[in-house]
Design an enzyme around this catalytic site. Structure first.
Site, PDB file in Angstrom:
ATOM      1  N   GLY A 136      11.793  94.623 -29.141  1.00 22.32           N
ATOM      2  CA  GLY A 136      12.239  96.002 -29.217  1.00 22.32           C
ATOM      3  C   GLY A 136      11.247  96.905 -29.896  1.00 22.32           C
ATOM      4  O   GLY A 136      11.202  98.104 -29.652  1.00 22.32           O
ATOM      5  N   THR A 184       4.760  94.726 -28.678  1.00 25.20           N
ATOM      6  CA  THR A 184       4.272  93.611 -27.877  1.00 25.20           C
ATOM      7  C   THR A 184       3.218  92.856 -28.672  1.00 25.20           C
ATOM      8  O   THR A 184       2.441  93.449 -29.408  1.00 25.20           O
ATOM      9  CB  THR A 184       3.675  94.123 -26.555  1.00 25.20           C
ATOM     10  OG1 THR A 184       4.684  94.841 -25.840  1.00 25.20           O
ATOM     11  CG2 THR A 184       3.178  92.979 -25.694  1.00 25.20           C
ATOM     12  N   ASP A 189      14.677  86.864 -43.359  1.00 27.05           N
ATOM     13  CA  ASP A 189      14.990  86.264 -42.058  1.00 27.05           C
ATOM     14  C   ASP A 189      14.221  84.962 -41.871  1.00 27.05           C
ATOM     15  O   ASP A 189      13.618  84.724 -40.830  1.00 27.05           O
ATOM     16  CB  ASP A 189      14.656  87.244 -40.931  1.00 27.05           C
ATOM     17  CG  ASP A 189      15.310  86.846 -39.603  1.00 27.05           C
ATOM     18  OD1 ASP A 189      16.299  86.085 -39.644  1.00 27.05           O
ATOM     19  OD2 ASP A 189      14.829  87.281 -38.547  1.00 27.05           O
TER      20      ASP A 189
END
Length: 747
Positions: A26, A29, A138
């Site tokens: 999102g 790249t 995360d």
């Protein structure tokens, strides 16, 4: 796995020539790239179409900063970057090795000596971050690369400085459910102790092939993380007490990374000596693959002879990049939260998380509520190339429609089955429902060529097919207005009429420009005929939406209208003619516009608002009919409900649910135990949901059902949802969280 460059991918960035694609997400790249001197790097870029958004740029800069903090010993060394470029980018070391998840998938559960060595290395990595006041937030198997020299931590897309909540929506649980800490799953601040909890979960996965809380739907995982004991079946006996302490629900009981490192490994020997043969072979394969010939660049697709008709049916399709109608929020900040990086940089970006190792089978998972769920049904939210905005769910023809990734998702209210999802980069301002039908603005700019002709298209409105989410034939194309201006809004639909904000300008822009004119207009939903147009105040510069909330009450269209300086006015228009009847500043201290978005409650006579007092404003003239002060000095009321059986309900900060008389504003009651326990912690941000004989109020323990007769909490639903809507016909209240939607039986 590398894939071919697209025909319109750049040739390179800085001193680096692009060779192949490694993945896309999102935010941007990731490419395989090489310098003139032969240095191979993973080069990450931000999508050009979101680079103008300051929030996205800040996130990207923070990701680069965090990668630099961890350095080359424990992460992918940043070798070059330009975060101020029109398309921000950074180049990092190409890591030679697989992600930990893929390593376990390939070799099976790792030996104890390997788990200990990996854990000690990760303690060093996290310690490096924590000493710089940064938390990862995360940590999971796909974000850990296993090399011959030790594990490396990558993907800092949601890392942040300790105590910095600016880029995280309050109450949101950012991260991966299977490896969250209990406090993170509850939407609280994530601290270094939370990273230690996640690290222990990663080591359980490395030792057993599954996480400590099993697998399944995000709602299940979040519940288990918060309330269930970890399943350490299969963990080497000597590691069980070490990892159990790290997985303690009480963060103060967890060890520091330095303490844990000493318990895991004595530092003897080289890291490579602790790796099994199959994993060593895979690391060698990764190293040899660097110099393989990259796949050829794809050619440009053939150009169509003619443009498609805008009226043609347009089924949901894969996302192709942000159009000019990007997702806008208050002050120009995007309502999207970044979904993280583009997968494992040096391995396979096609798989985010490998399937759990299947031999031996994972131990029994723990079910919520001791085997019986609180919900009637629950469904996972389909993820797109970004996270969803904090929009409230709404109903349309037997479906609950929710924000899902970059688009929307339709889920059956009665059975919880996902009917469809879209990935058209629609914003919350693009869609509206009258309860039976769903309508959307059609962004032709996203569907057609992006040359000079793409600067202007008619404002196009189409119904949505509730069976598959595709748009039907356009019901209106208004050539007077430019359909690609990003501040166009479909503000509401009611009584067979659609109400819109639309602009007249020559091309798509990301800011209001001098010479543009803006109007409020009404369009008949059946015929597409324009009923009326009413001019809106001129705007120059800035990126603020005109309308924050809208509702039709009788013959009034009532708006929370944002001014050019970010304040909020309440404006009423006649639904028949469009004439502005009255315009009043929002009463009391000026609210933060985000606090009133989508939170309007009216009945046939009054508009009810919270804030420094609970107030009723007459719809006839906008004047105050009554106000109720908080019990405590400095107290505030959250958004109230509309009047139900002669009472208006609202949460008073620090006190809990209260009811006032809809006629004169006199207090009728406060819930039992007001100012104590759960009542004192009731969420103020949203209006209570009133259905049947109960009010439903969100709090830290879940969703509380308060009986209107006894004023007592009679049930608490365990849920991490933070947006709710009732459907009395189906007998459910629907809750939406960051990763799931669930239905709970109304009492």
């Amino acid at each position: 796995m590398l894939t071919s460059l697209l025909h319109d991918d750049p040739q390179g960035f800085g001193a680096y020539r692009l060779l192949a694609r490694m993945g896309s997400g999102g935010m941007g790249t990731v490419y395989l790239a090489r310098s003139r001197g032969g240095r191979t790097v993973a080069l990450k870029t931000m999508h050009a179409r979101i680079a103008a958004d300051p929030d996205f740029r800040t996130r990207f800069r923070l990701e680069v900063d965090a990668a630099r903090v961890i350095g080359g010993q424990y992460g992918a060394q940043v070798v070059d970057a330009d975060v101020a470029a029109p398309t921000p980018w950074f180049a990092a070391e190409y890591v030679l090795g697989p992600p930990l998840g893929a390593a376990v998938e390939l070799a099976g559960p790792l030996p104890e000596v390997t788990v200990r060595a990996v854990g000690a290395g990760l303690c060093g990595a996290l310690g490096q971050l924590h000493r710089s006041d940064v938390v990862h937030r995360d940590l999971k198997p796909s974000n850990i690369m296993v090399t011959a020299h030790g594990p490396k931590v990558i993907d800092f897309g949601i890392a942040r400085a300790l105590g910095d909540d600016r880029l995280t929506r309050a109450g949101a649980a950012a991260g991966t459910p299977a490896f969250m800490s209990p406090e993170q799953a509850s939407g609280q601040e994530h601290t270094p102790e939370g990273d230690v909890f996640a690290l222990a979960g990663v080591l359980v996965f490395a030792a057993t092939g599954r996480g400590p809380f099993g697998d399944g739907q995000p709602a299940d995982l979040l519940y288990r993380v918060r309330y269930a004991e970890p399943d350490l079946t299969g963990v080497p006996h000597a590691l069980v007490p070490v990892l159990a302490r790290c997985l303690d629900k009480d963060l103060s009981a967890r060890p520091t990374t330095q303490e844990l490192m000493l318990q895991l490994h004595d530092g003897a020997g080289e890291f490579v000596d602790h790796l099994p043969r199959a994993l060593l072979a895979e690391i060698g394969r990764c190293a040899g693959g660097v110099w393989q010939a990259p796949p050829p660049r794809l050619p440009a697709p053939p150009r169509a002879d003619s443009e498609p008709e805008p009226e043609a049916a347009h089924p949901a399709h894969p996302a192709r990049g942000l159009s000019r109608r990007r997702l806008l929020a208050i002050g120009g900040g995007s309502a999207l939260a970044v979904a993280g990086g583009a997968g494992a940089w040096a391995y396979s970006a096609a798989r985010d998380e490998p399937a759990p190792y299947k031999k031996p089978p994972p131990g029994p998972s723990v079910s919520a509520s001791g085997g019986k769920h609180d919900w009637r049904w629950q469904s996972q939210i389909v993820k797109g190339y970004g996270d969803k905005s904090p929009a409230h769910p709404f109903r349309a023809g037997g479906l609950v429609v929710i924000r899902s990734g970059v688009g929307f998702q339709g889920i059956g209210i009665r059975d919880g089955k996902a009917r469809w999802s879209t990935e058209d980069f629609e914003s919350d301002q693009d869609v509206a429902s009258d309860g039976d039908r769903l309508y959307r603005l059609v962004d032709l700019d996203a569907e057609k060529d992006r040359g000079p002709k793409a600067m202007r298209f008619p404002l196009t409105i189409a119904p949505v097919d509730l069976h598959d989410g595709s748009r039907k034939k356009a019901l209106a194309q208004l050539g007077t207005f430019n359909g690609v201006l990003p501040f166009n809004q479909l503000v509401c639909a009611a009584n067979g009429v659609l109400y819109l904000v639309a602009g007249q300008g020559e091309k798509s822009r990301e800011r209001f420009e001098r010479g543009d004119t803006w109007s409020l207009l009404a369009v008949e939903a059946k015929t597409g005929k324009k009923r009326w147009t009413s001019p809106l105040p001129a705007r120059t510069g800035g990126e603020r939406l005109y309308v924050l909330a809208a509702q039709v009450a009788g013959d009034r269209l009532v708006l929370f209208q944002q001014t050019a300086d970010g304040k909020v006015s309440i404006v009423a228009h006649d639904t028949g003619s469009g004439r502005a009847l009255w315009n009043k500043p929002f009463p009391g201290p000026a609210p933060d516009p985000v606090d009133v978005m989508g939170r309007m409650r009216t009945d046939g006579d009054h508009l009810y608002v919270g804030g420094s007092a609970l107030r009723a404003l007459r719809l006839s003239d906008g004047k105050e009919a009554w106000s109720t002060a908080p019990k405590r000095a400095g107290g505030v009321f959250g958004p109230p409900s509309a009047a139900v059986d002669g009472a208006v309900y609202a949460v008073e900060k620090g006190q809990g649910l209260c009811a006032v008389d809809a006629g004169d504003g006199k207090r009728k009651w406060r819930e039992k135990g007001a100012g104590e326990g759960e009542a004192a912690k009731a969420a103020v941000a949203d209006p209570p949901v009133i259905a049947k004989e109960h009010a439903y109020v969100r709090g830290p323990s879940g969703l509380r059902a308060v009986a209107l007769s006894s004023r007592k909490t009679v049930r608490t639903y365990k849920t991490t949802g933070d947006r709710f809507v009732a459907d009395e016909e189906s007998g459910v209240i629907i809750g939406v969280g960051d990763r799931f939607v669930a239905a709970f039986d109304l009492l």
